[in-house]
Design a protein around this motif. Structure first.
Motif: not given
Length: 324
Positions: A1-6, A285-291, A314-323
């Motif tokens: 699996m590809p490495s995940r970005s923050d 990949q979408l479970k990151c700190s800033r999404l 996915i949305l619940n996993a992120a600390k900072d979410v912008q939709v």
């Protein structure tokens, strides 16, 4: 699996994006378009639902996902079937295959020819595509991931036009180069399949049933599809296999089934090795700190509980979410 970005920017493209970017119709207009000139394909078995021909029934329902969900339940809803049910099952499988081929044929050739004949509309689409690319693809300071439920190749063509490499992560296929990351490649997840993801189909002589031969594996075909040909009542694409050794009969893998996503993605799913891994990779990949997730032309069907719970996780996993 590809490495995940923050820090990730995700474009989530629905049918409305392809309508704006390429004038691909939606809803009942889409059904009418794919049936135009291909009703003979759909009605070949004289298969009727509610006393109506299959093409009449499709137009009457007007929603491709509901139609395909119902056909899927007829084709795969009975573990043990009597002779009558078996006939319905075979007809439903062939109907699903012919609808898929109709969708691919329309998106691959008919729609392109239509747009080529309307230069003003084509210019407007190209202007919108350029704006989308410059605003979201070319300027993002985060890692970019693209998700789409569309079958068409609008986003692939846009990325190729700008020499922007992309790949389909964690997708089991014959030509693995299409699923491997190159330098600067954008991760493109096609959650419902694509008209260029092909499965090899052969008919069983004893039963007349069309079987997937190399499941679970697809052939990613990036050339223009030829015209589909009638193979004992099923319209399939005759294409040289990846190795170049022989021509095989293929059908695109498309999964618009709202009510049977677990049949495809669950532990016992028919295509779980393909779609479950593809979906899981996108989720990780979408479970990151800033999404930052930007929905363009996507409307979540109220009955699609699988997609709803998937997005909420996915949305619940992120600390900072912008939709957006």
């Amino acid at each position: 699996m590809p490495s995940r970005s923050d820090s990730v920017t995700c474009l989530f493209l629905g049918a409305g994006s392809s309508k704006a970017l390429a004038k691909i119709p939606i809803g009942s207009k889409f059904l009418e378009s794919i049936l135009n000139g291909r009703k003979e394909w759909i009605n070949r078995d004289n298969f009727k639902i509610g006393g109506k021909s299959l093409s009449e029934w499709l137009i009457g329902v007007g929603y491709i996902e509901l139609c395909m969900s119902y056909l899927h339940s007829l084709a795969y809803g009975h573990q043990q079937a009597d002779e009558t049910q078996n006939g319905v099952k075979i007809a439903a499988i062939r109907a699903i295959i012919n609808v898929r081929s109709s969708i691919a044929q329309y998106l691959n050739s008919d729609h392109i020819k239509m747009l080529d004949g309307k230069q003003k509309e084509k210019n407007k689409c190209q202007e919108l595509q350029e704006r989308l690319f410059k605003k979201f693809v070319d300027t993002t300071d985060r890692q970019l991931i693209i998700l789409t439920t569309n079958y068409d190749l609008v986003i692939e063509k846009l990325l190729r036009a700008h020499n922007k490499p992309y790949y389909y992560p964690n997708l089991r296929c014959e030509n693995t180069s299409e699923t491997q990351a190159g330098k600067g490649s954008i991760r493109l997840y096609k959650l419902h399949g694509s008209i260029n993801w092909l499965e090899w189909r052969l008919m069983e002589k004893e039963t007349g049933e069309l079987k997937s031969v190399n499941q679970p594996s697809v052939y990613i075909y990036n050339e223009s599809l030829p015209n589909a040909e009638n193979e004992n009542g099923a319209y399939l694409f005759r294409i040289m296999e990846h190795s170049g050794r022989r021509i095989k009969t293929y059908n695109p893998v498309l999964i618009p089934f709202i009510f049977q996503k677990d049949d495809w993605l669950g532990r016992q799913g028919r295509w779980k090795e393909i779609f479950r891994e593809h979906w899981n990779c996108a989720k990780e990949q979408l479970k990151c700190s800033r999404l930052r997730i930007i929905f363009i032309g996507y409307s979540l069907p109220s009955a699609d509980h699988h997609m709803l719970s998937w997005l909420l996780e996915i949305l619940n996993a992120a600390k900072d979410v912008q939709v957006e």
